[in-house]
Design an enzyme around this catalytic site. Sequence first.
Site, PDB file in Angstrom:
ATOM      1  N   HIS A  30      -8.499  -4.484  -1.511  1.00 18.06           N
ATOM      2  CA  HIS A  30      -7.209  -3.855  -1.367  1.00 18.06           C
ATOM      3  C   HIS A  30      -6.690  -3.842   0.205  1.00 18.06           C
ATOM      4  CE1 HIS A  30      -3.679  -0.449  -1.265  1.00 18.06           C
ATOM      5  NE2 HIS A  30      -4.134   0.167   0.068  1.00 18.06           N
ATOM      6  N   SER A  48       0.997  -0.992   0.007  1.00 16.60           N
ATOM      7  CA  SER A  48       0.054  -0.151   0.313  1.00 16.60           C
ATOM      8  C   SER A  48       0.646   0.992  -0.333  1.00 16.60           C
ATOM      9  CB  SER A  48      -1.117   0.207   1.351  1.00 16.60           C
ATOM     10  OG  SER A  48      -1.799   1.124   1.469  1.00 16.60           O
ATOM     11  N   ASP A  92      -9.196  -5.228  -6.092  1.00 14.36           N
ATOM     12  CA  ASP A  92      -8.589  -3.518  -5.209  1.00 14.36           C
ATOM     13  C   ASP A  92      -9.250  -1.874  -5.931  1.00 14.36           C
ATOM     14  OD1 ASP A  92      -6.885  -1.706  -4.118  1.00 14.36           O
ATOM     15  OD2 ASP A  92      -5.202  -2.107  -4.296  1.00 14.36           O
TER      16      ASP A  92
END
Length: 365
Positions: free
Chosen positions: A344, A145, A311
């Site tokens: 995500h 991330s 995502d």
Amino acid sequence: MTEATRYCTLPDPFPMRRGGQLHGARIAFETWGTLNPAADNAVLILTGMSPSAHAASHPDDPSPGWWDDIVGAGKPIDTRRWFVICVNSLGSCMGSTGPASIDPATGERYRLGFPELTLEDVAAAAHEVVRSLGIEKLRCVVGPSMGGMTALAHALNLPGASDHLMLISTAPHSLPFSIAIRSLQRELIRSDPAWNHGQYDDDSFPVTGMMLARKLGMTTYRSALEWRQRFARTRVPDNQRDPAPFSPEFAVESYLAYQAERFITRFDPNCYLYLSRAMDWFDVADYGGSVARGLARVRARSALVIGVETDLLFPIEQQEEIAEGLRDAGVSTHFADLPSIQGHDAFLVDTHRFGRVIGNYMASI
């Protein structure tokens, strides 16, 4: 039990990319495993926006870490082989210096007086931790991330500082959808009267703004498919519902409220604002005019790039763009497109699927 978290004092002054400098700043970090005599088995983990340095349980802190299924003896990042370092980002509130820290010049919290923060600053501060441990070159930098963006900043500004890169659910820059979501989150915090231009305290805390920002974020961290499979249209039992008008009626509403309440007890609003904006500012294209030319600066032997089809924040095409750019730069790159439904956050929760790919790569380097 002793404290597993250690602290590295940054050079004084520590210059910031967009101007200003820090004095007496420090970075919180934890380590696992043993650095070998050649000091060539070090792995640096750069975190997402909110985690601490406690990635995994530790002999001095056996509490579960945020990546316990991935880091440890016999796990995908095997601490019997690797000396693993995880840092808490500069600008955070989990031990590292950030807006919630005391400014030595005033004796008060920095608040909005903290210098403008970039992910390049976060990467530079993390590298100071590595240097303080006597490590000249890392075997691998791992970033999920926001940590993947920071890993790219590290590779761009410190070419050759790591032999290998692992970039997970990340991006070369934020797309308009992600920027819009984070902009709304920041606005929700700043619109709370208790935020008071950053001058809140424990007795007057922007609870509503933080809860709404976290709820908005949570809706984007998972996929619509997972929300449907997990909650469907399940309702809160009547005997558990708040009788107030418009109180949460569906199970998914209660889940978001629970997650938001947990978050606001451990994260500082101003730190959230600074780190969120740093993600929006980062752009590999700043290093040459395009993402491809920026990635051409990377000097690594190999890379693993992992993406998830569901995502929303960092769509799979962004990981494909990174992988293609690294290959064009001469970096031997493996791209893994994982079919997780968990969006995500899959790297945090779908660890069996991620662990296989990560373990195979770590065994190969």
